[in-house]
Design an enzyme around this catalytic site. Structure first.
Site, PDB file in Angstrom:
ATOM      1  N   CYS A  48      -4.526 -25.241   3.238  1.00  0.00           N
ATOM      2  CA  CYS A  48      -3.625 -25.562   4.350  1.00  0.00           C
ATOM      3  C   CYS A  48      -4.254 -26.534   5.335  1.00  0.00           C
ATOM      4  O   CYS A  48      -3.650 -27.543   5.720  1.00  0.00           O
ATOM      5  CB  CYS A  48      -3.218 -24.289   5.085  1.00  0.00           C
ATOM      6  SG  CYS A  48      -2.503 -23.021   4.017  1.00  0.00           S
ATOM      7  N   CYS A 121      -2.057 -23.935   8.894  1.00  0.00           N
ATOM      8  CA  CYS A 121      -1.745 -22.567   8.488  1.00  0.00           C
ATOM      9  C   CYS A 121      -1.037 -21.813   9.609  1.00  0.00           C
ATOM     10  O   CYS A 121      -1.110 -22.181  10.781  1.00  0.00           O
ATOM     11  CB  CYS A 121      -3.013 -21.837   8.051  1.00  0.00           C
ATOM     12  SG  CYS A 121      -2.673 -20.302   7.143  1.00  0.00           S
ATOM     13  N   LYS A 123      -0.717 -19.332  11.908  1.00  0.00           N
ATOM     14  CA  LYS A 123      -0.884 -18.973  13.319  1.00  0.00           C
ATOM     15  C   LYS A 123      -1.364 -20.138  14.166  1.00  0.00           C
ATOM     16  O   LYS A 123      -1.286 -20.087  15.399  1.00  0.00           O
ATOM     17  CB  LYS A 123      -1.856 -17.795  13.459  1.00  0.00           C
ATOM     18  CG  LYS A 123      -1.454 -16.583  12.646  1.00  0.00           C
ATOM     19  CD  LYS A 123      -0.005 -16.185  12.863  1.00  0.00           C
ATOM     20  CE  LYS A 123       0.431 -15.091  11.914  1.00  0.00           C
ATOM     21  NZ  LYS A 123       0.529 -15.506  10.500  1.00  0.00           N
ATOM     22  N   CYS A 193       1.482 -23.649   2.551  1.00  0.00           N
ATOM     23  CA  CYS A 193       2.339 -23.034   1.534  1.00  0.00           C
ATOM     24  C   CYS A 193       3.735 -23.655   1.529  1.00  0.00           C
ATOM     25  O   CYS A 193       4.332 -23.898   2.582  1.00  0.00           O
ATOM     26  CB  CYS A 193       2.420 -21.544   1.768  1.00  0.00           C
ATOM     27  SG  CYS A 193       0.807 -20.721   1.645  1.00  0.00           S
ATOM     28  N   SER A 469       5.362 -11.713   5.464  1.00  0.00           N
ATOM     29  CA  SER A 469       5.110 -13.124   5.227  1.00  0.00           C
ATOM     30  C   SER A 469       6.426 -13.865   5.133  1.00  0.00           C
ATOM     31  O   SER A 469       7.464 -13.303   4.751  1.00  0.00           O
ATOM     32  CB  SER A 469       4.337 -13.300   3.917  1.00  0.00           C
ATOM     33  OG  SER A 469       4.361 -14.634   3.489  1.00  0.00           O
TER      34      SER A 469
END
Length: 555
Positions: A48, A121, A123, A193, A469
């Site tokens: 990421c 990524c 957060k 992702c 998720s």
């Protein structure tokens, strides 16, 4: 014109500070223009964020071209995909708070004029929005971009497929050799992702909030256009400083509603609810709360056919026309309102620049939606007096009733799932995974994906005070508040209780007197924790308000 950085570079009294800055390569010209933080969340611990160091190069060039001086900072980042299902996943939500604090301390500590925050990524993205809202210093958020699809036997893959393959392997549907082949093929290179999971959901949220320039976040990580967008973003942050374009003028209730509506229209990650509430809290927007998401979801059909519930990935959305295309559909149907953006142009002006690719079928029109209602809802009842979030992506069910199967942790549940111990009709309850009780409010992707892999996603419900998720789908309910560790009723559900979930009625109830069971309950410390984990458990607030640890100073 006075500037924030004058506090460290202007006047005879700052000679020592300037002397140290000269050692870094600065000169008199460097002190004249704005000094801009290039705040990076680079790490090579996962795909990421691993190219963000390279992305910083054109960002710095853009800042210099616009007359600014870039200075670099870096923070931690925790990979959700890698830590998923492990004890390390507890650090994920905690990292959001640490990153936001790091940005604030770097920028305020050095009296910098502006900041551009490179994120990837999950957060890292809301942390950037939270920090900008908190500081109210001119800034831009730039997302590193999505990964390209993997491919196995002609099927496009994301990491979601690997998690589901784990469940399929446990159920005997595929063998370990097939699982290994999927593992090797799923993640072909740099980027976050690939579905409308949390990273891409929050990247879209930053665009509709107005903190990222339209289209920049849509560009995949490895696309050559990304460097051009990064250069322009570097120029843009200097323009923000020069025109005193500050985050709290951008992060309004209207902008938050726009972001939430765009996310509902793409069946986005339920984590976005947690994060938008956190950003609203930091920005001091008090009339935007969790109930807004239920109304939005009920009135906003899904028009983006995106994973995890749909067919396509972020790369396909980019090729179809990106966030601007989503915006055009929403604008044409009167579902969003115009609002300011970081570029100085309005949201509608930015949306109008987008172009739809002829023949695309990733984004539908509202008269032919993927689903007639949005991808989530907010429920209340015996189980969740402060509310909880139901995810509706990937299925159309709005009612479920079944017997409770109660687990004290994700690991305990996953072991039973892997041993094929969950049956159709079960309501799986995972408690003690909330923000304080975990601590860290882990995501339950390992469990949900295993259930999908065993073809149980449409036949069981899962309830937790933890999170899910963005890649999770099925009848799943998270963010239950109050959480078990704070005396929430979810902690008193027992095996065999009948749980009834009614999305239309907005209720989640159990046929037991949970109040009676709660008598005599005393709070106890979560698992054996210390350091940052203990600090988070002590400070974190309710998931229904964003699970934030920051609060205004009071005597």
């Amino acid at each position: 014109m006075s500037k924030r950085s004058d506090a460290i570079v202007k006047g005879p009294s700052r000679a020592a500070a300037r002397a140290m800055l000269r050692a870094t390569g600065m000169d008199d010209d460097s002190f004249e223009g704005p000094i801009i933080a290039v705040f990076n969340t680079w790490t090579n611990m996962g795909p990421c964020n691993m190219d963000l160091d390279k992305l910083a190069v054109p960002v710095r060039a853009g800042i210099r071209a616009a007359g600014g001086t870039p200075v670099d900072f870096n923070s931690i980042a925790v990979s959700d995909g890698i830590t998923m299902g492990s004890d390390g996943m507890r650090a994920s939500l905690m990292s959001r708070e640490v990153i936001a604090d790091s940005i604030e301390l770097a920028v305020r500590g050095h009296s910098l004029d502006g900041v551009i925050i490179l994120v990837a990524c999950d957060k890292t993205i809301p942390a950037a929005g939270m920090a900008l809202a908190r500081m109210n210093v001119p800034g831009v958020v730039l997302y590193g971009g999505s990964i390209m699809p993997g491919n196995h036997k002609g099927k496009d893959l994301s990491v979601q497929d690997v998690f589901e393959a784990v469940g399929a392997c446990a159920a005997g549907i595929i063998d370990e050799a097939e699982l290994k082949d999927i593992e090797k093929a799923a993640c072909p290179g740099a980027g976050a992702c690939g579905g409308q999971f949390t990273a891409n959901s929050m990247a879209m949220a930053m665009t509709f909030l107005g903190l990222s320039p339209m289209g920049a976040n849509d560009i995949p990580a490895i696309d050559e256009e990304k460097n051009k967008a990064a250069f322009r973003a570097g120029e843009l942050v200097v323009d923000c400083v020069n025109n005193n374009r500050v985050p709290r003028d951008i992060i309004t209730k209207d902008a938050l509603m726009n972001a939430a509506i765009a996310l509902s229209a793409t069946a986005a990650s339920t984590n976005a609810i947690l994060h938008l509430l956190a950003i609203a809290s930091e920005a001091g927007v008090k009339d935007f709360d969790i109930d807004a998401f239920d109304h939005i979801s009920r009135t906003t059909p899904v028009i983006g056919d995106l994973k995890p519930g749909g067919k396509y990935m972020a790369f396909n959305l980019y090729e179809a026309g990106g966030s601007a295309l989503i915006g055009q559909r929403l604008k044409a149907d009167g579902r969003i309102v115009d609002s300011p953006t970081v570029t100085g142009e309005s949201l509608f002006a930015e949306i109008d620049k987008g172009e739809e690719t002829e023949g695309q079928d990733v984004v539908r029109r509202f008269d032919d939606p993927v689903k007639s209602r949005g991808g989530y809802g907010i429920l209340y009842g015996d189980v969740a007096p402060e509310g909880c979030v139901v995810k509706l992506a990937g299925h159309g069910a709005l009612f479920f009733q079944g017997k409770a199967r109660v687990f004290d942790s994700e690991e305990a549940c996953f072991e039973v799932v892997q041993n094929n111990g969950i049956n159709k009709g079960d309501v799986v309850v995972i408690k003690n995974e909330g923000p304080a009780g975990g601590p860290g409010m882990r995501e339950m992707l390992a469990v949900t994906a295993a259930l999908v892999g065993q073809n149980l996603a449409d036949h069981v419900a899962l309830i937790t005070d933890g999170r899910f998720s963005g890649a999770s789908y099925g009848f799943v309910i998270g963010h239950v508040a109050p959480e078990a560790a704070r005396g929430g009723p979810i902690g008193f559900i027992q095996d065999g209780d009948t749980v009834t979930i009614d999305v239309e009625a907005r209720t989640i109830n159990v046929d037991a007197d949970l109040t009676e069971r709660a008598k005599g309950w005393k709070p106890s410390l979560p698992r054996d924790v210390s350091g940052a984990y203990a600090k988070f458990a002590k400070l974190v607030g309710s998931a229904s308000k964003g699970a934030v640890t920051s609060f205004p100073y009071e005597d």
